[in-house]
Motif scaffolding. Sequence first.
Motif, short mmCIF file in Angstrom:
data_model
loop_
_atom_site.label_atom_id
_atom_site.label_comp_id
_atom_site.label_asym_id
_atom_site.label_seq_id
_atom_site.Cartn_x
_atom_site.Cartn_y
_atom_site.Cartn_z
N LEU A 179 -85.88 124.79 64.00
CA LEU A 179 -85.94 126.14 63.46
C LEU A 179 -84.51 126.65 63.35
CD1 LEU A 179 -87.38 128.81 62.68
CD2 LEU A 179 -87.42 129.36 65.12
N GLN A 180 -84.12 127.07 62.14
CA GLN A 180 -82.73 127.50 61.98
C GLN A 180 -82.65 128.75 61.12
OE1 GLN A 180 -81.57 124.30 58.41
NE2 GLN A 180 -80.52 124.23 60.35
N MET A 181 -81.66 129.56 61.43
CA MET A 181 -81.41 130.78 60.67
C MET A 181 -79.92 131.09 60.74
SD MET A 181 -83.13 133.52 63.31
CE MET A 181 -84.57 132.45 63.51
N GLY A 182 -79.44 131.83 59.74
CA GLY A 182 -78.02 132.16 59.75
C GLY A 182 -77.66 133.14 58.65
N VAL A 183 -76.46 133.69 58.76
CA VAL A 183 -75.95 134.63 57.77
C VAL A 183 -74.44 134.45 57.65
CG1 VAL A 183 -75.66 136.48 59.50
CG2 VAL A 183 -75.89 137.06 57.07
N ASN A 184 -73.93 134.56 56.42
CA ASN A 184 -72.49 134.55 56.15
C ASN A 184 -72.11 135.82 55.42
OD1 ASN A 184 -71.70 132.07 57.26
ND2 ASN A 184 -72.19 130.95 55.40
N ALA A 185 -70.99 136.40 55.80
CA ALA A 185 -70.42 137.56 55.10
C ALA A 185 -69.11 137.15 54.47
CB ALA A 185 -70.19 138.72 56.08
N TYR A 186 -68.91 137.51 53.19
CA TYR A 186 -67.74 137.09 52.42
C TYR A 186 -66.95 138.33 52.00
CZ TYR A 186 -70.82 133.05 51.88
OH TYR A 186 -71.68 132.00 52.10
N TYR A 187 -65.68 138.36 52.36
CA TYR A 187 -64.81 139.49 52.03
C TYR A 187 -63.68 139.01 51.13
CZ TYR A 187 -61.77 143.55 52.63
OH TYR A 187 -60.98 144.65 52.41
N PRO A 188 -63.51 139.54 49.93
CA PRO A 188 -62.48 139.05 49.02
C PRO A 188 -61.08 139.39 49.52
CG PRO A 188 -63.52 141.02 48.12
CD PRO A 188 -64.31 140.65 49.33
N LEU A 189 -60.23 138.37 49.56
CA LEU A 189 -58.83 138.56 49.93
C LEU A 189 -57.95 138.72 48.71
CD1 LEU A 189 -58.44 135.94 52.80
CD2 LEU A 189 -58.80 138.40 53.01
N MET A 190 -58.23 137.93 47.69
CA MET A 190 -57.51 137.97 46.42
C MET A 190 -58.40 137.30 45.38
SD MET A 190 -54.63 135.03 47.22
CE MET A 190 -54.20 135.81 48.78
N ALA A 191 -57.91 137.19 44.17
CA ALA A 191 -58.71 136.59 43.11
C ALA A 191 -59.17 135.19 43.50
CB ALA A 191 -57.91 136.54 41.82
N ASN A 192 -60.49 134.98 43.51
CA ASN A 192 -61.12 133.67 43.75
C ASN A 192 -61.00 133.16 45.18
OD1 ASN A 192 -61.85 133.54 41.01
ND2 ASN A 192 -59.88 132.60 40.48
N VAL A 193 -60.52 133.95 46.11
CA VAL A 193 -60.41 133.53 47.50
C VAL A 193 -61.07 134.57 48.40
CG1 VAL A 193 -58.86 132.95 49.40
CG2 VAL A 193 -58.27 132.28 47.07
N SER A 194 -61.96 134.09 49.30
CA SER A 194 -62.68 134.99 50.20
C SER A 194 -62.53 134.52 51.64
CB SER A 194 -64.17 135.03 49.85
OG SER A 194 -64.39 135.56 48.57
N TYR A 196 -64.69 134.30 54.95
CA TYR A 196 -66.10 134.39 55.34
C TYR A 196 -66.28 134.20 56.84
CZ TYR A 196 -66.37 129.20 55.13
OH TYR A 196 -66.18 127.86 55.32
N VAL A 197 -67.25 134.94 57.36
CA VAL A 197 -67.59 134.92 58.78
C VAL A 197 -69.08 134.67 58.89
CG1 VAL A 197 -67.60 136.20 60.94
CG2 VAL A 197 -65.73 136.54 59.30
N GLY A 198 -69.48 133.74 59.74
CA GLY A 198 -70.89 133.39 59.83
C GLY A 198 -71.39 133.33 61.25
N LEU A 199 -72.71 133.52 61.41
CA LEU A 199 -73.40 133.36 62.69
C LEU A 199 -74.68 132.58 62.41
CD1 LEU A 199 -73.44 134.06 65.72
CD2 LEU A 199 -74.77 136.10 65.13
N HIS A 200 -74.89 131.50 63.17
CA HIS A 200 -76.00 130.59 62.89
C HIS A 200 -76.67 130.19 64.20
CE1 HIS A 200 -74.26 130.05 58.84
NE2 HIS A 200 -73.11 130.12 59.49
N ASP A 201 -77.98 129.97 64.13
CA ASP A 201 -78.76 129.59 65.30
C ASP A 201 -79.63 128.40 64.93
OD1 ASP A 201 -79.75 130.02 68.03
OD2 ASP A 201 -81.63 130.58 67.05
N ASP A 202 -79.51 127.29 65.68
CA ASP A 202 -80.32 126.09 65.48
C ASP A 202 -81.09 125.81 66.77
OD1 ASP A 202 -79.21 125.81 62.99
OD2 ASP A 202 -77.76 124.29 63.57
N ASP A 203 -82.42 125.82 66.68
CA ASP A 203 -83.27 125.61 67.85
C ASP A 203 -84.16 124.39 67.63
OD1 ASP A 203 -82.25 127.79 69.17
OD2 ASP A 203 -83.81 129.16 68.50
N ARG A 214 -73.87 129.30 66.95
CA ARG A 214 -72.56 128.95 66.41
C ARG A 214 -71.98 130.08 65.58
NH1 ARG A 214 -74.37 125.53 63.68
NH2 ARG A 214 -74.24 126.32 61.54
N GLY A 215 -70.69 130.30 65.73
CA GLY A 215 -69.97 131.22 64.88
C GLY A 215 -68.87 130.49 64.14
N ASP A 216 -68.58 130.92 62.90
CA ASP A 216 -67.51 130.28 62.16
C ASP A 216 -66.72 131.31 61.37
OD1 ASP A 216 -70.09 128.82 60.16
OD2 ASP A 216 -69.11 130.74 59.81
#
Length: 223
Positions: A179-194, A196-203, A214-216
């Motif tokens: 069972l797995q779930m997760g979310v990523n948030a993407y924040y633009p730094l400049m043109a075509n580059v973001s 991203y910060v994520g939090l994920h759970d694998d059970d 896990r965090g990334d």
Amino acid sequence: MIQKKIWLTALILAITLPIGAEASVYGVMNQVGVSGNVQGATNQYGNTTGGLGLRASLYNGGLFGTAKYRHEFGATYQGYTGGNTNTVGLKFGYLFHASNILAVGPYVGYEYNRFAQSNRYYDYHSSLSTNDLGGGLYAATALPGINFTGYIGYLGGISETQHVSGFAPDTFNNTSDLLQMGVNAYYPLMANVSLYVGLHDDDFTQRGAPNILRGDVGLGMQF
């Protein structure tokens, strides 16, 4: 002086324009990225490790696919002098345009995990490999200046192999579901580059396989 002001104004606009602009729901769905990870096994005697990850996603006309590879340095559980984790994951699905800021759809997913540990004092090496196949629900959303992707899925175990040094590998019929779930948030730094910060759970459902939080943090390039 005037030329310097023009360059400074252009730089400020390049940085602030993505922040103030309304993001596309699919703005980060065509992207490749690299990240640093920190994960911990939430089972008893679980260890906290760090690692590196690669990910890619592709979107075209509603169809999407994502691929990831992750390597963690260190054993999943405490009490070992060495070890690592290697993960490969794939998702293929279709997104329905629910609104101007949200797209949702089903996906089929596959994931391979290999958890290895060793103790150099006793010349001991062991590993647990799992293969899981299933599906779930994927979503992409856009808010002013930031994008999100998220998923929740259940993968059924199709094989599980354990290997201990000095013995032949054992393959079990009673495999571990995931069972797995997760979310990523993407924040633009400049043109075509973001950023991203994520939090994920694998059970994993069976004893012997770890449950992982896990965090990334990474950088992604849109194309």
